[in-house]
Design an enzyme around this catalytic site. Structure first.
Site, mmCIF file in Angstrom:
data_model
loop_
_atom_site.group_PDB
_atom_site.id
_atom_site.type_symbol
_atom_site.label_atom_id
_atom_site.label_comp_id
_atom_site.label_asym_id
_atom_site.label_seq_id
_atom_site.Cartn_x
_atom_site.Cartn_y
_atom_site.Cartn_z
ATOM 1 N N LEU A 17 0.812 -1.209 0.000
ATOM 2 C CA LEU A 17 0.000 0.000 0.000
ATOM 3 C C LEU A 17 0.850 1.264 0.000
ATOM 4 O O LEU A 17 0.565 2.225 -0.724
ATOM 5 C CB LEU A 17 -0.933 0.001 1.217
ATOM 6 N N TYR A 163 -4.580 -7.937 16.711
ATOM 7 C CA TYR A 163 -4.651 -7.146 15.490
ATOM 8 C C TYR A 163 -5.928 -6.297 15.455
ATOM 9 O O TYR A 163 -5.891 -5.103 15.153
ATOM 10 C CB TYR A 163 -4.595 -8.070 14.274
#
Length: 255
Positions: A17, A163
């Protein structure tokens, strides 16, 4: 805010990204500071030309990130640092109690939160302090911060306690940070990507990737880093995008 001739700090810029964002901004006439711990930022900076420089920094280190921000301010010249796209982070999977009845490792949990959440706060605070010194542009804008959350912040799966919690924290910081930094003319946004074609997906078996693709309503595939970069670009140029988290996931809802 215009991209042309403006300078942006991109963390996690070595691949995926972050690299896609760097390429997109340079194509639009912008300048970028590639921040990562990987040596891969050097060939990327070389390929992008004079518009890019590479800086190694740990996002959890106040000293190292301050140096990266200062490098970005210098790279930006009279206009300084215009924005940050924060893509650096880690993925972790661990059940609270494993198949042998053993509890999850506490240090691993803390590491995930330290990198993904504390690291995000660290980047935000240092970048915001630098951008607050910029001359005000149209609408009084001085900068923009784009953080990377995840659909796991909302649809966390089994084994994603660390996470999901870390990314939910990124979501939770978006609005209060945007409200606070509004007096400085700095916008704060977050993108929550679904499953994307990044190096993090490289360790996942093909059958698992296929199952993820089929779980996406449309299009039935993994997201492409360029699609993330396009959204980041739109956030930069659209001043009404502020204090919000945008899901970029093809409509997937994780089970």
């Amino acid at each position: 805010m215009h991209i042309e001739s403006r300078t942006f700090l991109i963390t996690g810029a070595a691949s995926g990204l972050g690299a896609a964002c760097a390429e997109r901004l340079v194509e639009g006439g912008g300048r970028v500071v590639l921040c990562d711990l990987s040596d891969a930022i050097d060939p990327l900076a070389e390929r992008l030309g004079d518009a890019a420089i590479a800086v190694r920094a740990d996002i959890t280190s106040g000293e190292q990130m301050q140096s990266a921000v200062e490098a970005a301010v210098t790279h930006g010249g009279e206009q300084g640092l215009a924005g940050v796209i924060h893509c650096a982070g880690v993925v972790s999977v661990a059940k609270l109690v494993d198949r042998h009845g053993q509890p999850a490792d506490l240090e691993s949990y803390a590491r995930t939160v330290q990198i993904n959440l504390v690291g995000t706060f660290n980047v935000m605070r240092l970048a915001a302090a630098a951008m607050a010194n910029n001359a005000a542009g149209e609408d009084g804008e001085r900068g923009v911060i784009i953080n990377t959350a995840s659909v796991a912040a909302f649809d966390g799966q089994v084994g994603q306690c660390a996470y999901s919690a870390s990314k939910a924290g990124v979501v939770g910081m978006s609005l209060p940070a945007a409200r606070e930094l509004s007096r400085h003319g700095i916008r704060v946004m977050a993108i929550a990507p679904g499953v994307f074609e990044t190096p993090m997906m490289g360790d996942i078996p093909d059958d698992a990737v296929s199952a993820l693709e089929q779980a996406v309503p449309f299009p039935k595939r993994l997201g492409k880093p360029l699609e993330f970069a396009r959204l980041a670009e739109q956030i930069i140029v659209n001043p009404m995008l502020n204090g919000e988290v945008i899901r970029l996931d093809g409509g997937i809802r994780m089970q």
